[in-house]
Scaffold this active site. Sequence first.
Site, PDB file in Angstrom:
ATOM      1  N   ARG A 297     -36.301  -3.005  48.344  1.00  0.00           N
ATOM      2  CA  ARG A 297     -35.250  -4.000  47.013  1.00  0.00           C
ATOM      3  C   ARG A 297     -36.298  -2.961  46.062  1.00  0.00           C
ATOM      4  O   ARG A 297     -37.246  -3.687  45.582  1.00  0.00           O
ATOM      5  CB  ARG A 297     -35.486  -5.383  47.045  1.00  0.00           C
ATOM      6  CG  ARG A 297     -34.392  -5.411  45.323  1.00  0.00           C
ATOM      7  CD  ARG A 297     -33.698  -6.709  45.655  1.00  0.00           C
ATOM      8  NE  ARG A 297     -32.211  -6.225  45.863  1.00  0.00           N
ATOM      9  CZ  ARG A 297     -31.320  -7.772  45.714  1.00  0.00           C
ATOM     10  NH1 ARG A 297     -31.461  -8.352  44.842  1.00  0.00           N
ATOM     11  NH2 ARG A 297     -29.666  -7.200  45.919  1.00  0.00           N
TER      12      ARG A 297
ATOM     13  N   HIS B 284     -26.483   0.252  44.970  1.00  0.00           N
ATOM     14  CA  HIS B 284     -26.569  -0.880  46.116  1.00  0.00           C
ATOM     15  C   HIS B 284     -25.461  -0.846  47.133  1.00  0.00           C
ATOM     16  O   HIS B 284     -24.456  -1.219  47.166  1.00  0.00           O
ATOM     17  CB  HIS B 284     -26.123  -2.406  45.466  1.00  0.00           C
ATOM     18  CG  HIS B 284     -26.226  -3.042  45.727  1.00  0.00           C
ATOM     19  ND1 HIS B 284     -27.851  -3.652  46.676  1.00  0.00           N
ATOM     20  CD2 HIS B 284     -26.050  -4.490  45.786  1.00  0.00           C
ATOM     21  CE1 HIS B 284     -26.845  -5.016  47.289  1.00  0.00           C
ATOM     22  NE2 HIS B 284     -26.682  -5.501  45.962  1.00  0.00           N
TER      23      HIS B 284
ATOM     24  N   GLN C 193     -24.018  -3.526  49.054  1.00  0.00           N
ATOM     25  CA  GLN C 193     -22.834  -4.227  48.570  1.00  0.00           C
ATOM     26  C   GLN C 193     -21.610  -3.618  48.990  1.00  0.00           C
ATOM     27  O   GLN C 193     -20.626  -3.957  48.826  1.00  0.00           O
ATOM     28  CB  GLN C 193     -23.019  -4.993  47.030  1.00  0.00           C
ATOM     29  CG  GLN C 193     -22.356  -5.943  46.578  1.00  0.00           C
ATOM     30  CD  GLN C 193     -22.655  -7.240  47.212  1.00  0.00           C
ATOM     31  OE1 GLN C 193     -23.452  -8.074  47.214  1.00  0.00           O
ATOM     32  NE2 GLN C 193     -21.473  -7.732  47.600  1.00  0.00           N
TER      33      GLN C 193
ATOM     34  N   ASP D 180     -19.214  -7.648  37.567  1.00  0.00           N
ATOM     35  CA  ASP D 180     -20.859  -7.493  37.803  1.00  0.00           C
ATOM     36  C   ASP D 180     -21.833  -7.988  36.227  1.00  0.00           C
ATOM     37  O   ASP D 180     -20.466  -7.930  35.334  1.00  0.00           O
ATOM     38  CB  ASP D 180     -21.248  -6.562  38.578  1.00  0.00           C
ATOM     39  CG  ASP D 180     -23.304  -6.120  38.662  1.00  0.00           C
ATOM     40  OD1 ASP D 180     -23.751  -7.977  38.786  1.00  0.00           O
ATOM     41  OD2 ASP D 180     -23.313  -5.629  39.065  1.00  0.00           O
TER      42      ASP D 180
ATOM     43  N   CYS E 290     -20.245  -9.110  43.236  1.00  0.00           N
ATOM     44  CA  CYS E 290     -21.042  -8.710  43.943  1.00  0.00           C
ATOM     45  C   CYS E 290     -22.349 -10.644  43.666  1.00  0.00           C
ATOM     46  O   CYS E 290     -22.934 -10.271  44.693  1.00  0.00           O
ATOM     47  CB  CYS E 290     -21.859  -7.863  43.512  1.00  0.00           C
ATOM     48  SG  CYS E 290     -22.559  -7.605  42.116  1.00  0.00           S
TER      49      CYS E 290
ATOM     50  N   ARG F 108     -21.716  -9.621  54.138  1.00  0.00           N
ATOM     51  CA  ARG F 108     -23.035  -9.289  53.669  1.00  0.00           C
ATOM     52  C   ARG F 108     -23.647  -8.940  54.598  1.00  0.00           C
ATOM     53  O   ARG F 108     -24.503  -7.854  54.980  1.00  0.00           O
ATOM     54  CB  ARG F 108     -23.917  -9.806  52.722  1.00  0.00           C
ATOM     55  CG  ARG F 108     -23.728  -8.888  51.292  1.00  0.00           C
ATOM     56  CD  ARG F 108     -23.745  -8.142  51.017  1.00  0.00           C
ATOM     57  NE  ARG F 108     -24.988  -7.241  51.025  1.00  0.00           N
ATOM     58  CZ  ARG F 108     -26.028  -7.314  49.900  1.00  0.00           C
ATOM     59  NH1 ARG F 108     -25.744  -7.671  49.181  1.00  0.00           N
ATOM     60  NH2 ARG F 108     -27.075  -6.624  50.138  1.00  0.00           N
TER      61      ARG F 108
HETATM   62  N1   CP Z   1     -25.028  -8.976  45.839  1.00  0.00           N
HETATM   63  C1   CP Z   1     -26.730  -9.677  45.856  1.00  0.00           C
HETATM   64  O1   CP Z   1     -27.358  -8.780  46.085  1.00  0.00           O
HETATM   65  O2   CP Z   1     -26.757 -10.336  45.740  1.00  0.00           O
HETATM   66  P1   CP Z   1     -28.572 -11.239  45.720  1.00  0.00           P
HETATM   67  O3   CP Z   1     -29.628 -10.304  44.348  1.00  0.00           O
HETATM   68  O4   CP Z   1     -29.045 -12.217  45.283  1.00  0.00           O
HETATM   69  O5   CP Z   1     -28.873 -10.324  47.140  1.00  0.00           O
HETATM   70  N1  NVA Z   2     -26.333  -4.886  38.617  1.00  0.00           N
HETATM   71  C1  NVA Z   2     -27.442  -6.022  39.590  1.00  0.00           C
HETATM   72  C2  NVA Z   2     -26.794  -6.143  40.494  1.00  0.00           C
HETATM   73  C3  NVA Z   2     -27.330  -7.672  41.802  1.00  0.00           C
HETATM   74  C4  NVA Z   2     -26.713  -7.866  43.303  1.00  0.00           C
HETATM   75  C5  NVA Z   2     -28.375  -5.649  39.605  1.00  0.00           C
HETATM   76  O1  NVA Z   2     -28.868  -4.830  39.512  1.00  0.00           O
HETATM   77  O2  NVA Z   2     -29.187  -7.157  38.943  1.00  0.00           O
END
Ligand code: CP
Ligand code: NVA
Length: 333
Positions: free
Chosen positions: A104, A131, A134, A222, A262, A290
Site C-alpha cells: 500500500r 484499489h 476492494q 467513498d 468501501c 475483502r
Molecule cells: N477499504 C479499505 O481499503 O479500508 P482500509 O483503508 O481500512 O484498509
Molecule cells: N479513496 C480512499 C479509499 C480508502 C479505502 C483513499 O485512498 O483513502
Amino acid sequence: MSKRDLLNFDDWSRGEIEAILALAQDLKSKQKRSVPHRLLDGKGLGMLFEKPSLRTRVTFEAGMVQLGGHAVFLSPTEVQMGVRETPEDCARSLSRWVDMIVVRTFAQATLEEMARSASVPVINALTDLYHPCQVLADCLTLLEHKGKLAGLKVAFVGDGNNMVHSWMEAAGKIPFSFSLACPKGYEPNRDIEARVRKNGARVTVTHSLAEALRGADVIYTDVWTSMGQEWDVATRLKAFQDYQVNDRAVSMAKKDAVVMHCLPAHRGQEITDAVLESPRCVAFDQAENRLHAQKAVMVWLLDARPSSKVQKFKRSRKTTSQSKGSRGSNKRR
Ligand code: CP
Ligand code: NVA
C-alpha cells in the site's frame, strides 16, 4: 512462465476476474462450513504499508493464516522506504524471504518499480491511482446481492479517485455500466478513462447526480478526501457538499438499488448516518468480502487452486513415468 502481479486490472481478462470471484465464493463457503483449505501451507506474505489501514491489513493477514501461511506486517516507520533503501531493493530483499508481497503506497510508479524488481507476485493494496482488491470484494458482494454483474448500472457519487479508476477498469472487462457524478475539477484521470473506453467500458462522467443515478442498481461512494490529500480537506468539504449520498440521492436510483461504501466512512460528509445504517447498505458485507476475495487472489497468484493441484499431481505422475525417457514440461497453467 513469468510471475503474475495484481497491480491493476489492465492485464487481467474477464475470464480470470470471473474465475477469481468463483474461487472466492468457494473459499468463503469452505470457511463458513469450517472446511480446511490450507492451500498456501507454509507460504509467507510480506505486507509493506505506507498508508494507514484497518480492512486491508487485517484481511490479508487473517486470510494468509487461514490458508495455512503466515504474514509479516511492515510499517512505514520501520521500513522507511526511499530513505533507508530504494523500493527496488526492498522488493529484492523481500523476494528472498517471502512468497508474495502486498504493497500500500502513494505512487502507482513505486508499486510498479517494486513489481519489476520482485521475483515473487506483488499485489496492489491501494495506491493513489487504483484499489483493485476492494473492487474484487465489491464484485463478490454484488454477485451475492444482485446475482450477476453483467448488465448492472453502477453509479458512483463523489471523487474521481483510485476507487473510480478501478471501477472503470473493471467495467472495461465485465459488461456493466459505470457512471460517476463528481464536482467540476474532480474528474477521473483522463488517460485511464480513455484507455478503458477503448477497451469497451461503458462509462459516463457527469456533474449531475440525477443523470448518474437514473436507473442505477448500485449507489457507491467513498471519502471526499483520500489518504494523502488531507492538506486539501477544507476545499474538498466545500466542493463536494452537493455530492452526498442521502435519502434524496437514494430516491433517484432504482427502488431496489444497494448502497456501497468501501469504508472508512465519514458519516455526515459523503454519506448520511441514516443511509449507511439502512438495510439497503451492504458496506459491511463488502468489508467481510475483502477477506474472501483476497484469499482467492493469493491462491490464484501462487497457482495453488484446488483444481490446479490435481492437475499438477496428474502431470507429475505422467512426468515421473516419462522421466525415464525425457523431462516433462514445467508449465504453470
Ligand atoms: N477499504 C479499505 O481499503 O479500508 P482500509 O483503508 O481500512 O484498509
Ligand atoms: N479513496 C480512499 C479509499 C480508502 C479505502 C483513499 O485512498 O483513502
